[in-house]
Motif scaffolding. Structure first.
Motif, PDB file in Angstrom:
ATOM      1  N   LEU A  19       0.965  -0.770  -0.447  1.00  0.00           N
ATOM      2  CA  LEU A  19      -0.239  -0.099  -0.096  1.00  0.00           C
ATOM      3  C   LEU A  19       1.166   0.780   0.158  1.00  0.00           C
ATOM      4  N   ALA A  20       1.936   1.080   1.037  1.00  0.00           N
ATOM      5  CA  ALA A  20       2.431   2.206   1.147  1.00  0.00           C
ATOM      6  C   ALA A  20       3.432   2.614  -0.395  1.00  0.00           C
ATOM      7  N   VAL A  21       2.788   1.776  -1.522  1.00  0.00           N
ATOM      8  CA  VAL A  21       3.968   2.591  -2.866  1.00  0.00           C
ATOM      9  C   VAL A  21       3.336   2.493  -3.945  1.00  0.00           C
ATOM     10  N   GLN A  22       1.872   1.734  -3.270  1.00  0.00           N
ATOM     11  CA  GLN A  22       1.170   2.225  -4.715  1.00  0.00           C
ATOM     12  C   GLN A  22       1.275   3.386  -5.387  1.00  0.00           C
ATOM     13  N   SER A  23       0.786   3.944  -6.189  1.00  0.00           N
ATOM     14  CA  SER A  23      -0.023   4.741  -6.472  1.00  0.00           C
ATOM     15  C   SER A  23      -0.455   5.089  -7.925  1.00  0.00           C
ATOM     16  N   ILE A  24      -1.057   5.586  -8.094  1.00  0.00           N
ATOM     17  CA  ILE A  24      -2.164   6.083  -9.468  1.00  0.00           C
ATOM     18  C   ILE A  24      -1.635   6.974 -10.229  1.00  0.00           C
ATOM     19  N   THR A  25      -0.562   6.813 -11.936  1.00  0.00           N
ATOM     20  CA  THR A  25      -1.196   7.674 -12.460  1.00  0.00           C
ATOM     21  C   THR A  25      -1.519   9.225 -13.152  1.00  0.00           C
ATOM     22  N   ILE A  26      -1.694  10.104 -12.648  1.00  0.00           N
ATOM     23  CA  ILE A  26      -3.066  10.914 -13.465  1.00  0.00           C
ATOM     24  C   ILE A  26      -2.682  11.367 -15.038  1.00  0.00           C
ATOM     25  N   VAL A  27      -1.732  12.078 -14.916  1.00  0.00           N
ATOM     26  CA  VAL A  27      -1.307  11.911 -16.154  1.00  0.00           C
ATOM     27  C   VAL A  27       0.320  12.146 -16.700  1.00  0.00           C
ATOM     28  N   ASP A  28       0.797  11.606 -17.612  1.00  0.00           N
ATOM     29  CA  ASP A  28       2.637  11.270 -17.104  1.00  0.00           C
ATOM     30  C   ASP A  28       2.658  12.891 -16.000  1.00  0.00           C
ATOM     31  N   GLY A  29       3.956  12.726 -15.527  1.00  0.00           N
ATOM     32  CA  GLY A  29       4.077  13.129 -14.629  1.00  0.00           C
ATOM     33  C   GLY A  29       3.876  14.127 -14.169  1.00  0.00           C
ATOM     34  N   ILE A  30       2.665  13.174 -12.882  1.00  0.00           N
ATOM     35  CA  ILE A  30       2.118  13.645 -11.780  1.00  0.00           C
ATOM     36  C   ILE A  30       1.571  12.367 -11.648  1.00  0.00           C
ATOM     37  N   THR A  31       2.423  11.931 -10.575  1.00  0.00           N
ATOM     38  CA  THR A  31       1.503  10.109  -9.399  1.00  0.00           C
ATOM     39  C   THR A  31       1.018  10.902  -8.346  1.00  0.00           C
ATOM     40  N   VAL A  32      -0.032  10.120  -7.660  1.00  0.00           N
ATOM     41  CA  VAL A  32      -0.414  10.277  -6.457  1.00  0.00           C
ATOM     42  C   VAL A  32      -0.657   8.998  -6.311  1.00  0.00           C
ATOM     43  N   GLY A  33       0.897   9.345  -4.594  1.00  0.00           N
ATOM     44  CA  GLY A  33       0.191   7.927  -3.653  1.00  0.00           C
ATOM     45  C   GLY A  33      -0.624   7.796  -3.681  1.00  0.00           C
ATOM     46  N   VAL A  34      -0.783   6.160  -3.068  1.00  0.00           N
ATOM     47  CA  VAL A  34      -2.372   5.721  -2.606  1.00  0.00           C
ATOM     48  C   VAL A  34      -2.748   5.975  -0.964  1.00  0.00           C
ATOM     49  N   LEU A  35      -1.131   5.581  -0.423  1.00  0.00           N
ATOM     50  CA  LEU A  35      -1.267   6.200   1.048  1.00  0.00           C
ATOM     51  C   LEU A  35      -1.596   7.650   1.365  1.00  0.00           C
ATOM     52  N   PRO A  36      -0.357   8.306   0.357  1.00  0.00           N
ATOM     53  CA  PRO A  36      -0.712  10.065   1.268  1.00  0.00           C
ATOM     54  C   PRO A  36      -2.371  10.402   0.419  1.00  0.00           C
ATOM     55  N   LEU A  37      -2.860   9.670  -0.445  1.00  0.00           N
ATOM     56  CA  LEU A  37      -4.830   9.765  -0.903  1.00  0.00           C
ATOM     57  C   LEU A  37      -5.118   9.755   0.496  1.00  0.00           C
ATOM     58  N   LEU A  38      -5.178   8.592   0.943  1.00  0.00           N
ATOM     59  CA  LEU A  38      -5.750   8.390   1.905  1.00  0.00           C
ATOM     60  C   LEU A  38      -5.692   8.561   3.028  1.00  0.00           C
TER      61      LEU A  38
END
Ligand SMILES: Nc1ncnc2c1ncn2[C@@H]1O[C@H](COP(=O)(O)OP(=O)(O)OP(=O)(O)O)[C@@H](O)[C@H]1O
Ligand SMILES: Nc1ncnc2c1ncn2[C@@H]1O[C@H](COP(=O)(O)OP(=O)(O)OP(=O)(O)O)[C@@H](O)[C@H]1O
Ligand SMILES: [Mg+2]
Ligand SMILES: [Mg+2]
Lengths: 290, 247, 250, 405, 347
Positions: A125-144
């Motif tokens: 979980l700590a390293v999962q991320s969502i790539t929104i567009v190229d160059g912008i990825t959002v970590g799942v944990l920070p989002l949570l």
């Protein structure tokens, strides 16, 4: 794009700051207790989570079901046994009591758990991320973290503004003696509020621990100033303000990092001071409290 | 009496003063002048803006519009401490004692700074103020231990210690027994006789009438009556909003 | 049966005594006025009755129950409500919230926020305003309203008209007269003697913590009371037992 | 105080030992209870010097990781306890203030476990102004820079190296353009990408990560603190930054850091090491080898709940070197003689060879390093293996480095 | 009841006692100054810490106990004082004069900083000062000449260790004397009343003619200069700053709070008592490791809860003594006035 990414990461970081600040905001803004031990309470929460992991074999999320109520009970009794008395003595007394706790807790933790980092694993979980567009990825944990912070803040705000208990809490901070004349034992009200503050602090501590992979006894000292800054930037007594304050601080850190990596903490502090010079009551005017 | 007064120059002039807290307009366009030596009473319903007016006069609150002239000087932008040193003494409706200081030291604070005195002169001025307000017997008591009414008397003592030319009083007679009230009236009358200009807010109208030369009634932030005390008291408007049928 | 009574209550601050051996009773629907010079001990006595100040000796009874061991909030739940000296509002709460906190005892009855606003109409435009932003008199009104919200059986009013405009005081006393009809007992500290004599059933005069004079309002002359303030006529009322007996029969 | 020292002062050697037992750097000293037990046993019968038997008294003190306290303790030990020799260890925060007091009070001093550049240059010394009373041994920047590039060489990369050098004593020394890390790396054909000094406690590494990504960095090195590195490494994974090799100092010195990194992201991290079970060293006291030391340590009650680390034997070696120098001095109570004796030391200890005869500067000796890599065994245990040994040829190499995936 | 008149009273400022206190203190200071000659300098040099601890506690007490400014950011000025030694030492002054010059420079820095800090009140002020201290540290470590994040040492200082210790000892003692004299004088002057008035109620203080910001600013600056001098002593004793984090550490503030509250806030004697207690505890127990700290924390809590006026406060209450009287007392002149008229006549 880099700027936008930095902004987004800053907002996410703000969520973490806000979560760390929420318990403080309740103690500081609602109960007028400057809780110098807030960071240590967070650490203690993370250690409790570690204990439930290692002793009971729970996962981190399940451990919250134990950690938060347990720290709530601790908060309840710290308030009843120590802060209650201190609050009646003078403005400085609670400060010194919490200062005493801030010294005792980490040192006792070292005695019990040693200085070594105790892990709080959450799988990938700590390293999962969502790539929104190229160059912008959002970590799942920070989002949570951000989402949990927002939900908690919304819930607390509603609780304080709309419920009887919430009103009593604010009233107790104004004049606890008079509250007794209204048939309410303010000691319980206060202790209940402190229980909430401690519980939320413990929750934040666990999130911090997860983010750093674990917890060491002196972790709390680092975070407590961020939490204080978020509370004050936001404005005393306003929980939405605390969220805003956390985000302002997070974005300040993140954007300053774009200029130079040695700037984030300094710029964060300068932004804090600047806001206070221009708006000493904080950026959000409280609806709940004056 | 008022004829002789009106020929003198004004010690205080309040010109078109307005005050609002956000959207809430508390004072609207207040104009009034107080000649040197006059004693003015202010009455008015609760929340009319009386205390606010007093705060604007002494500088504790800033007016949102208009100006305040003291002794011919525009003091609108000056802080309360400057006005205090220039000769404005003020009591607070809700007492604000220096709780860790003794009663004497509270008064000394006013004598040292408001009156600008040093050493023995300050001590004497403070003692004198305590005597006037009947607090000598409590001189060594920490102000934090005083009950409410003694705190109100302390307000008066402190204000007097600043050796004011203009004394601003906010509800100092409430809660006094008749005898105490009489002696307070005597004290204020004495101050008035000694030439001090007085503005006195009071709901104990009887006490007020025994001293003042002029009465002002404030309602909803505007002056609705101003003049001879008898005339103001018998004004129907004042009776309707403030006095009721009782008096 | 008396509603509230105090038996030989003494209390003080540190070493100093503020009230000594007070005996008093309050009947249902009665309005008892407590008078005396500043520092006579009136506020202290009310606080002892409400449980906010611990007496050094003596007991307090509500109906037939000795409530001495009960704390202030427990007494409030039993129906004793104090309007404290100096207003003591919850500054960061709105006026309406202050009133709602006043209902904290959980006692239900005729007093609701609406009824309070009807009785004290000046509160109407203020309900949403923060209590810290009220004028002195407005605060006093909220403080009274808040006490009523607990639907008390015994109302203890300390300097209740302090800072109120005359017209408001008139209205207030009118409504006090109305509330009494439902059996509410009131102990009132009030300095305006003529008003006190006019509204009170009975008057108790304190001097340096002692009861020096008491009797039905109509029986006491203005002079008797003012003299008692300063102890000039203590001799004629120096027998507490006797006056207590009278009081109990009244 | 003064009475007792007069009576038997002649035949007692007092050694002060200052280490961070508590506070932020306590990890360096958590094996000291065991270590001091071993050392005290060695000194139980005293030491014979020039025919006189001296009993040895070790005054161990806790600096609390606080430089001010370390200085105070040093001063107290020198002026009040009148020690003959001071030892100090673990980070410049404890070592530097002790050296400063020893220099000012003309007392011999031996220290270790802090990059020697941070000790020498950080303490205001230089080649022109060498330490007069102090001797320090440990590796410095060359200990990292001399071995890390040869570890990187084992993997195909574009030779771009991103660095994490914080704004603290270590980071500053690494960044120094003349005496720092860069010249070594460049000589080995690598290009340094330095995003700049960041503050310890930084919560957001986005800017640094973006910079590394933009520059196409494939190798990571640096001396971050443990929490900072975990934050960085987790954020790097979240933001999709995947270097091929990472050799991290400081943060990975402690065995607890790597297993705490989320999602086994610590697997494959490499680090500079100076000691481990297979190192070809032995104690001058009794011939104990690293492997024996570890098993003794883990079997003793003092080591019961602890994992061994590289600091404890290093601290132990202080006493070996001290003992040798005291013997070489001829008169342990002659401070100048003791101080001089250190210059002649060249000996094998539990922590390796200490050689003050050929140091880079007067009073400084360096120790060799190797590179290890963390791996998670199939059983789920964390362990590390040696993958590079150019500076310690006798050290067995288990395998070559595996790139991060 | 006879009416009292002002003429029958006079104001007693405990002149005799103040004079005596001054005399005794002067004697103690002379004795302390001579102590290194009489005792082993090794013993006396360990008192340097005690001296700067008392200085720090006294200054924090002036700030918080008398002027109501609860700062947790005094480490800003401790650190600046320490770094000031480097700056002026590098410019060619000896370390000891550098300490004095640095304190003036720090005063000049604290003055403008007060404009930021004074926007805040109460708890806000406390945190605000802490942040200011952090910001100051973060700025200082941007200067490479000052050692950046590494810290640095004094380049030129007295070589001979005995003399160095002696000079440092006298410097620390002199600073302590200065701090106590300034505090005592300030509190006995009319400004003492002004300060306490401001602490108790700012609005009322202004309405009485007290220039609140100016008065606070003066005290803020004095306290900063005092902290700076203590910081210089710390730096000179350690011959440098091993780590900026340490010299700018918030734990200095924590210990100041501890000393002042244990001793008794709002008295001159309290901080001295508190500092001595802390010094003795630190001297004897700090080697007990963590348990010492846990006990320290516990002690802070227990004293706060059960001895809220501190140790000196309790002594004062019980025996009614005060070594450094700063208050006023009204006493009757004519002996026909019964003393009972004045309640609490001997506060
Ligand atoms: N800080 C504030 N913010 C907002 N409104 C305020 C504030 N202070 C006072 N008010 C409002 O201003 C109005 C005038 O208040 P003020 O205290 O001047 O009345 P007053 O005439 O003195 O009344 P009283 O006789 O009850 O003392 C009131 O309606 C009050 O609610
Ligand atoms: N908090 C306190 N600490 C010490 N003494 C007090 C305190 N409050 C009241 N007293 C003393 O107790 C006595 C009785 O005070 P109390 O307030 O009960 O009188 P009161 O009749 O209500 O007077 P007032 O008309 O001034 O309200 C007085 O002598 C007063 O000085
Ligand atoms: Mg008013
Ligand atoms: Mg009263």
């Amino acid at each position: 794009m880099i700027f936008l990414n930095a902004l987004i990461q800053g907002i996410l970081l703000g969520g973490l700051f806000a979560m760390a600040a929420l318990g403080l905001s309740i103690a500081f803004g609602v109960l007028r207790v400057v809780n110098l031990a807030h960071g240590e309470i967070m650490t203690l929460g993370a250690y409790l989570a570690y204990l439930s992991l290692s002793a009971l074999g729970l996962n981190v999320w399940m451990s919250l079901l134990i950690v938060v109520p347990a720290m709530g009970v601790v908060g309840y009794w710290v308030q009843r046994l120590m802060l209650q008395r201190a609050l009646r003595l003078s403005e400085l007394s609670p400060l010194l009591v919490t200062f005493g706790l801030a010294i005792m807790i980490p040192n006792a933790l070292v005695e019990v758990f040693s200085n070594n980092k105790k892990p709080l694993p959450t799988g990938d979980l700590a390293v999962q991320s969502i790539t929104i567009v190229d160059g912008i990825t959002v970590g799942v944990l920070p989002l949570l973290t951000l989402v949990v912070a927002v939900v908690l803040i919304a819930g607390m705000q509603l609780f304080l503004a709309r419920t009887k208990m919430g009103r009593y809490m604010r009233a107790a901070a104004d004049d606890s003696d008079t509250l007794r004349l209204m048939g309410i034992d303010y000691r319980k009200v206060y202790a209940f509020a402190m229980a909430i503050a401690f519980g939320i602090a413990a929750l934040a501590g666990v999130f911090f621990g997860i983010r750093q992979g674990g917890v060491t006894p002196f972790d709390g000292q680092l975070t407590v100033l961020f939490a204080f800054e978020a509370v004050i930037i936001g404005g005393l007594g306003s929980l939405w303000g605390t969220l805003a304050g956390g985000i302002v601080l997070g974005v300040a850190h993140s954007l300053a990092g774009q200029i130079s990596p040695d700037l984030p903490l300094l710029v964060g502090n300068l932004v804090f001071l600047a806001i206070l010079v221009f708006r000493p009551t904080g950026i959000v005017r409280s609806k709940v409290a004056a | 009496m008022s004829e002789s007064v009106s020929t003198e120059k004004s010690l205080l002039e309040v010109n078109a003063v307005a005050k609002s807290y956000g959207a809430l307009q508390v004072l609207t366009e207040i104009n009034f002048a107080v000649p040197t030596g006059q004693a003015v009473g202010i009455v008015g319903p609760n929340g009319a803006g009386k205390s606010t007016l007093l705060s604007v006069i002494n500088g504790t609150e800033r007016a949102t519009a208009g100006s305040v002239l003291f002794d011919g000087c525009d003091v609108t932008d000056l802080g309360p401490e400057v006005r205090a040193r220039a000769g404005m003494g003020r009591t607070f409706q809700i007492p604000r004692p220096f709780t860790h200081l003794t009663v004497f030291e509270n008064a000394l604070s006013g004598a040292s700074y408001g009156a600008g005195l040093y050493g023995k002169a300050a001590d004497e001025q403070a003692l004198h103020a305590l005597e006037l307000s009947g607090m000598l017997d409590l001189a060594n008591t920490p102000a934090g231990k005083l009950p409410l009414l003694a705190r109100k008397r302390l307000e008066l003592a402190r204000a007097l210690a600043t050796r004011p030319r203009l004394l601003l009083l906010d509800e100092i007679a409430g809660g006094l027994t008749e005898a105490e009230c009489d002696s307070l009236v005597e004290t204020i009358a004495g101050l008035h006789a000694s030439g001090i200009t007085i503005i006195w807010i009071e709901h104990v109208v009887k006490a007020l009438l025994a001293v003042v030369d002029r009465l002002v009634c404030l309602a909803s932030g505007t002056l609705i009556a101003d003049g001879q005390p008898d005339a103001v008291m018998s004004s129907t408007e004042v009776r309707r909003v403030y006095l009721g049928s009782g008096i | 049966m008396s509603l509230l009574s105090a038996q030989l209550v003494s209390a003080g601050y540190g070493d100093s005594r503020a009230v000594s051996d007070i005996v008093l009773t309050l009947a249902p629907g009665e309005l008892l006025a407590l008078v005396g010079a500043n520092g006579a001990g009136k506020s202290t006595l009310l606080r002892v009755l409400a449980g906010a100040h611990k007496p050094t000796s003596g007991s307090v009874w509500l109906k037939d129950v000795d409530i001495s061991p009960l704390t202030d909030f427990e007494r409030n739940r039993l129906g004793i409500s104090l309007v404290p000296e100096g207003r003591r509002l919850f500054a960061s709460l709105t006026v309406l919230e202050n009133l709602m906190v006043g209902a904290g005892s959980g006692r239900v009855g005729e007093w609701t926020a609406d009824r309070v606003v009807d009785t004290l109409p000046m509160l109407k435009p203020l309900l949403k305003r923060n209590a810290s932003r009220l004028s002195g008199g407005q605060q006093q009104a909220v403080s009274i309203g808040r006490a009523l919200m607990s639907n008390p059986e015994v109302l203890l009013l300390d300097e209740v008209s302090l800072g109120l405009a005359p017209i408001i005081i008139d209205e207030l006393y009118e409504s006090l007269a109305v509330v009494r009809q439902s059996g509410l007992g009131i102990i009132l500290v009030e300095q305006d003697l003529s008003r006190t004599v006019a509204v009170a059933d009975r008057i108790i005069c304190l001097l340096e913590g002692h009861v020096v004079l008491q009797g039905a309002a109509g029986d006491l002359s203005h002079e008797q009371i003012t003299d008692a303030y300063f102890g000039h006529s203590i001799s004629s009322f120096s027998n507490p037992e006797l006056t207590t007996e009278e009081g109990l029969q009244a | 105080g003064s009475a007792s020292s007069g009576a038997e002062g002649d035949s007692v050697i007092k050694i002060g030992y200052i280490s961070p037992v508590t506070g932020a750097y306590a990890g360096f000293s958590d094996g000291d209870a065991y270590m001091l037990g071993v050392v005290r046993e060695q000194f139980a019968d005293g030491i014979d010097i020039d025919g006189t038997n001296y009993s040895v008294e070790i005054l161990d003190r806790d600096s609390g990781s606080d430089p001010a306290k370390a200085g105070e303790l040093a001063q107290q030990l020198i002026t009040t306890d009148k020690v003959d020799l001071l030892l100090a260890t673990s980070t410049p925060e404890t070592v530097n203030p002790v050296i400063a007091q020893c220099e000012a009070n003309a007392t011999p001093c031996l220290t270790t476990l802090a990059p020697w550049q941070a000790v020498v240059f950080g303490g205001g010394f230089s080649a022109d102004k060498p330490m007069a009373w102090s001797h320090h041994y440990f590796f410095g920047i060359e200990g990292f820079a001399g071995v890390e590039p040869s570890a990187w060489d084992q993997v195909e990369t574009n030779k771009k190296v991103g660095v994490l050098w914080p704004n603290d004593a270590d980071g500053g020394a690494f960044r120094d353009p003349a005496t720092g890390y860069t010249p070594f790396a460049e000589e080995a054909g690598y290009t340094i990408v330095d995003p700049g000094a960041y503050e310890n406690g930084n919560q957001d590494f986005t800017a640094i990560i973006s910079k590394f990504k933009a520059e196409g960095v494939e190798v990571i090195t640096g001396v971050p603190t443990p929490p900072d590195f975990v934050t960085f490494w987790t954020q790097a994974a979240q933001q999709g930054f995947k270097p091929k090799v990472a050799t991290i100092g400081k943060a990975l010195f402690f065995p607890a850091t790597v297993p705490s990194i989320p999602n086994d992201l610590g697997d494959g991290l490499a680090f500079t090491t100076w000691w481990g079970p297979t190192f070809p060293y032995e104690s001058s006291f009794d011939g104990t080898t690293p492997e024996q030391w570890i098993s003794n340590f883990e079997a003793s009650p003092d080591g019961a709940d602890l994992t061994w680390n590289q600091a404890t034997p290093e601290n132990e070696s202080l006493f070996e070197v001290a003992s040798a120098a005291l013997q070489a001095s001829g008169n342990p109570q002659d401070k100048a003689a003791v101080n001089k004796a250190f210059d002649t030391i060249n000996m094998m200890t539990l922590a390796g060879t200490v050689d003050f005869t050929t140091g880079p500067l007067q009073g400084v000796a360096t120790i060799p390093t190797a590179v290890g890599q963390w791996q998670k065994t199939s059983a789920g245990e964390w362990e590390w293996v040696v993958i590079e040994n150019s500076k310690i040829p006798n050290l067995p190499v288990e395998r070559s480095i595996e790139p991060l995936n | 009841m006879t009416t009292l008149t002002a003429a029958s009273f006079r104001v007693d400022r405990y002149q005799k006692r103040a004079l005596m206190a001054g005399g005794v203190s002067a004697a103690i200071f002379v004795a302390l100054a001579a102590a290194p000659y009489l005792l082993d300098p090794a013993i006396t040099s360990s008192w340097i810490k005690l001296f700067y601890l008392i200085t720090l506690a006294t200054m924090w007490n002036l700030l918080a106990g008398y002027a109501g400014m609860v700062s947790v950011g005094q480490q800003a000025y401790i650190g600046l004082g320490a770094y000031g030694v480097f700056v002026f030492n590098d410019l060619g002054f000896d370390a000891y004069s550098s300490a004095l010059i640095a304190s003036i420079a720090v005063g000049a820095i604290a003055l403008p900083l007060s404009f930021v800090a004074f926007r805040l009140r109460g708890g806000y002020f406390a945190i605000g000062t802490w942040v200011i201290a952090e910001a100051v540290r973060q700025i200082i470590i941007r200067f490479d000449e000052l050692g950046a994040g590494r810290g640095r040492s004094i380049s030129t200082y007295t070589g001979d260790p005995v003399f160095r210790n002696l000079f440092t000892y006298w410097l620390a003692l002199g600073i302590l004397a200065l701090a106590l004299i300034v505090t005592f004088y300030l509190l006995r002057s009319r400004m003492g009343i002004a300060l306490q008035s401001i602490r108790d109620n700012e609005v009322a203080a202004r309405a009485l003619g007290i220039n609140v910001s100016r008065t606070k600013r003066i005290v803020f600056t004095i306290a900063a200069m005092g902290a700076s001098l203590a910081g210089s002593v710390i730096c000179i004793q350690a011959i440098g700053v091993a780590s900026p984090n340490q010299i700018f550490s918030v734990s200095y503030s924590a210990f100041m709070i501890f000393m002042v509250l244990i001793g008794g806030i709002g008295t001159i004697e309290g901080p001295i008592v508190g500092a001595v207690i802390y010094f003795v505890m630190d001297f004897y127990f700090s080697q007990l490791g963590l348990w010492y700290l846990v006990v320290l924390g516990l002690l802070a809590i227990l004293v706060t809860l059960f001895l809220p006026k501190g140790i000196w406060g309790a002594i004062h209450e019980r025996f009614n003594i005060s070594l450094f009287p700063v208050g006023h007392r009204i006493v009757p002149i004519a002996d026909h006035i019964p003393t009972k008229v004045l309640s609490n006549a001997d506060v």
